[in-house]
Motif scaffolding. Sequence first.
Motif, PDB file in Angstrom:
ATOM      1  N   TYR A 324       0.864  -1.241  -0.036  1.00 35.20           N
ATOM      2  CA  TYR A 324       0.080   0.023   0.155  1.00 35.20           C
ATOM      3  C   TYR A 324       0.845   1.182   0.013  1.00 35.20           C
ATOM      4  N   CYS A 325       0.236   2.475  -0.273  1.00 35.50           N
ATOM      5  CA  CYS A 325       0.888   3.670  -0.451  1.00 35.50           C
ATOM      6  C   CYS A 325      -0.066   4.693   0.345  1.00 35.50           C
ATOM      7  N   ALA A 326      -0.362   5.967  -0.502  1.00 33.89           N
ATOM      8  CA  ALA A 326      -1.301   6.952   0.365  1.00 33.89           C
ATOM      9  C   ALA A 326      -2.406   6.321  -0.279  1.00 33.89           C
ATOM     10  N   ILE A 327      -2.717   5.888  -1.210  1.00 35.78           N
ATOM     11  CA  ILE A 327      -4.234   5.721  -1.929  1.00 35.78           C
ATOM     12  C   ILE A 327      -4.846   4.541  -0.870  1.00 35.78           C
ATOM     13  N   THR A 328      -6.028   4.346  -0.611  1.00 36.89           N
ATOM     14  CA  THR A 328      -6.554   3.143  -0.074  1.00 36.89           C
ATOM     15  C   THR A 328      -8.036   3.824  -0.166  1.00 36.89           C
ATOM     16  N   ALA A 329      -8.818   2.282  -0.442  1.00 32.79           N
ATOM     17  CA  ALA A 329     -10.175   2.266  -0.688  1.00 32.79           C
ATOM     18  C   ALA A 329     -10.901   1.610   0.260  1.00 32.79           C
ATOM     19  N   PHE A 330     -12.258   2.141   0.505  1.00 33.20           N
ATOM     20  CA  PHE A 330     -13.116   1.249   1.375  1.00 33.20           C
ATOM     21  C   PHE A 330     -14.530   1.234   0.906  1.00 33.20           C
ATOM     22  N   LYS A 331     -15.280   0.377   1.963  1.00 30.75           N
ATOM     23  CA  LYS A 331     -16.754   0.392   1.423  1.00 30.75           C
ATOM     24  C   LYS A 331     -17.692   0.731   2.649  1.00 30.75           C
ATOM     25  N   PHE A 332     -18.892   1.324   2.799  1.00 29.93           N
ATOM     26  CA  PHE A 332     -19.716   1.251   3.898  1.00 29.93           C
ATOM     27  C   PHE A 332     -20.720  -0.041   3.212  1.00 29.93           C
ATOM     28  N   VAL A 333     -20.441  -1.324   4.120  1.00 36.74           N
ATOM     29  CA  VAL A 333     -21.079  -2.290   3.784  1.00 36.74           C
ATOM     30  C   VAL A 333     -22.618  -2.339   3.365  1.00 36.74           C
ATOM     31  N   GLY A 334     -23.177  -2.633   2.431  1.00 36.34           N
ATOM     32  CA  GLY A 334     -24.504  -3.019   1.994  1.00 36.34           C
ATOM     33  C   GLY A 334     -25.169  -1.464   1.708  1.00 36.34           C
ATOM     34  N   ARG A 335     -24.415  -0.499   1.645  1.00 35.46           N
ATOM     35  CA  ARG A 335     -24.859   0.956   1.305  1.00 35.46           C
ATOM     36  C   ARG A 335     -24.354   1.361  -0.294  1.00 35.46           C
ATOM     37  N   ASP A 336     -25.048   2.187  -0.689  1.00 40.38           N
ATOM     38  CA  ASP A 336     -24.620   2.991  -1.776  1.00 40.38           C
ATOM     39  C   ASP A 336     -23.640   3.673  -1.936  1.00 40.38           C
ATOM     40  N   GLN A 337     -22.499   3.318  -2.397  1.00 38.98           N
ATOM     41  CA  GLN A 337     -21.057   3.963  -2.172  1.00 38.98           C
ATOM     42  C   GLN A 337     -21.297   5.369  -2.786  1.00 38.98           C
ATOM     43  N   GLN A 338     -21.926   5.541  -3.706  1.00 38.51           N
ATOM     44  CA  GLN A 338     -21.927   7.220  -4.400  1.00 38.51           C
ATOM     45  C   GLN A 338     -22.741   7.790  -3.586  1.00 38.51           C
ATOM     46  N   VAL A 339     -23.812   7.353  -2.942  1.00 42.49           N
ATOM     47  CA  VAL A 339     -24.385   8.441  -1.779  1.00 42.49           C
ATOM     48  C   VAL A 339     -23.761   8.586  -0.562  1.00 42.49           C
ATOM     49  N   MET A 340     -22.928   7.612  -0.084  1.00 47.45           N
ATOM     50  CA  MET A 340     -22.172   7.779   0.845  1.00 47.45           C
ATOM     51  C   MET A 340     -20.966   8.948   0.706  1.00 47.45           C
ATOM     52  N   THR A 341     -20.471   8.754  -0.519  1.00 42.60           N
ATOM     53  CA  THR A 341     -19.327   9.703  -0.921  1.00 42.60           C
ATOM     54  C   THR A 341     -20.182  11.059  -0.961  1.00 42.60           C
ATOM     55  N   SER A 352     -14.172  13.181  -1.602  1.00 38.79           N
ATOM     56  CA  SER A 352     -13.528  12.141  -2.096  1.00 38.79           C
ATOM     57  C   SER A 352     -14.098  11.577  -3.504  1.00 38.79           C
ATOM     58  N   THR A 353     -13.899  10.217  -3.922  1.00 41.73           N
ATOM     59  CA  THR A 353     -14.376   9.961  -5.252  1.00 41.73           C
ATOM     60  C   THR A 353     -14.858   8.321  -5.253  1.00 41.73           C
ATOM     61  N   THR A 354     -15.550   7.960  -5.831  1.00 42.16           N
ATOM     62  CA  THR A 354     -15.885   6.232  -5.865  1.00 42.16           C
ATOM     63  C   THR A 354     -14.907   6.057  -7.276  1.00 42.16           C
ATOM     64  N   ARG A 355     -14.783   4.508  -7.147  1.00 42.20           N
ATOM     65  CA  ARG A 355     -14.038   3.768  -8.124  1.00 42.20           C
ATOM     66  C   ARG A 355     -14.759   2.645  -8.473  1.00 42.20           C
ATOM     67  N   VAL A 356     -15.087   2.333  -9.770  1.00 41.31           N
ATOM     68  CA  VAL A 356     -15.642   1.235 -10.179  1.00 41.31           C
ATOM     69  C   VAL A 356     -14.899   0.281 -11.137  1.00 41.31           C
ATOM     70  N   GLY A 357     -15.333  -0.988 -11.430  1.00 37.21           N
ATOM     71  CA  GLY A 357     -14.394  -1.875 -12.291  1.00 37.21           C
ATOM     72  C   GLY A 357     -14.003  -2.865 -11.862  1.00 37.21           C
ATOM     73  N   ALA A 358     -13.471  -2.711 -10.283  1.00 34.73           N
ATOM     74  CA  ALA A 358     -12.752  -4.136  -9.659  1.00 34.73           C
ATOM     75  C   ALA A 358     -13.847  -5.082  -9.505  1.00 34.73           C
ATOM     76  N   SER A 359     -13.144  -6.385  -9.401  1.00 36.54           N
ATOM     77  CA  SER A 359     -14.314  -7.438  -8.972  1.00 36.54           C
ATOM     78  C   SER A 359     -15.032  -7.356  -7.758  1.00 36.54           C
ATOM     79  N   PHE A 360     -14.806  -6.432  -6.998  1.00 33.58           N
ATOM     80  CA  PHE A 360     -15.433  -6.269  -5.495  1.00 33.58           C
ATOM     81  C   PHE A 360     -16.400  -5.363  -5.640  1.00 33.58           C
ATOM     82  N   GLY A 361     -16.599  -4.717  -6.971  1.00 33.09           N
ATOM     83  CA  GLY A 361     -17.554  -3.586  -7.023  1.00 33.09           C
ATOM     84  C   GLY A 361     -17.069  -2.182  -6.766  1.00 33.09           C
ATOM     85  N   THR A 362     -18.317  -1.318  -6.446  1.00 28.35           N
ATOM     86  CA  THR A 362     -17.748   0.111  -6.275  1.00 28.35           C
ATOM     87  C   THR A 362     -17.166   0.375  -5.122  1.00 28.35           C
ATOM     88  N   CYS A 363     -16.254   1.081  -4.801  1.00 28.00           N
ATOM     89  CA  CYS A 363     -15.717   1.512  -3.614  1.00 28.00           C
ATOM     90  C   CYS A 363     -15.548   3.044  -3.445  1.00 28.00           C
TER      91      CYS A 363
END
Length: 390
Positions: A324-341, A352-363
Amino acid sequence: MDNARNEHHWQAIAQGYDLEPGPINLENGYFGRMSRAVLEQYQEHVAFINRSNSVYVRQRFEQGANVEIRRQLAELIGADPEAIAFTRNATEALQSLIRNYNRLQPGDQVLISDLEYDTVKGAMRWLAGHRGVEVIEIPHTHPATFNSLVQTYRDTFTQYPRLKLMALTHVTHRTGLVMPVEAIATAAREHDIDVILDGAHALGQIEFNLAELGIQFAGFNLHKWIGAPLTLGFLYIAPERLADIDPDMGEFHYPATDVRARTSYSTPNFPALMTLPWVLEEHRALGGAAAKGARVRYLRDLWVGQVRTLPGIEVLTPDDPRLYCAITAFKFVGRDQQVMTQRLLQDYNLFSTTRVGASFGTCIRVTPGLATSTADINVLVRAITELNTG
């Protein structure tokens, strides 16, 4: 690490950056700020080039400053200056490398993962239609470990014996996961697979040497963690591998023996290039990637260490210091990540910003910068804790 915790030291450095009033910026991964000193130099160069026009560029820059800047960049990554060509950004560099790689035959396979940058994925898929190759895309297991990442690639190399080329991201833009590049590149060589490295987020916050990593092809940004003006990046091709990358679309301004023929010839942002020596001197004065990287990792550890164990919060980036470095991603489990952002912004003034495209979904991606304070991080911890229960 002790200096990374010295808030007085880093807030003194932060005073050298001008910040627009508004939200606390925890999205420093898009591009970095120039310091006030660099900005002043850049503005002076803009005015000078506007006055002198082509006279300075033709008579002095192309034969003088240009050569010195390439030398300094090469020193930064432990490379030969003749292996470097300027581009506008890492994307342009990587697209040039992928587009012009000439060792593929119809039926060969190329490899990407779910964590690659989207334009890199697109360029590799472009090869399928134009070179007749098959694109293999793999997801990375979550949570990732050093060994699991290396083993995933080893298994893939065995499973797909027609692989000839792969993209590999040093620091993934979605989660900040730092790939074990040296181990993966070593495994790739054992299967005669070439690696094109996306170093966009690595340069400036991670110490590395391309030769030691075993990398022959790479693209970098200078406006993320180095602190340069926008529109600056470069590509790297190991001199002994230059012939494996064709001149870009018949580029003729430089001979085929010159690495600069491997990207499009155009009028660059001369004032930005002229500012680079000042940028690199400032980077060295701050302690280089070792000091800058330690500071932003410390800020990352401050918030991750307090929220990782919260029920309902999933931190997606491992705590292995190699990964890891400066960047880290997280989730509010069971919530809409864009809404939480949006809640982070509206309720706590945190951008902050959301990222999509990984196998674990939006973060949600969090990226502190050199102007970020521990007080800013405390606001983030309070926000995540309260939103998690509210």
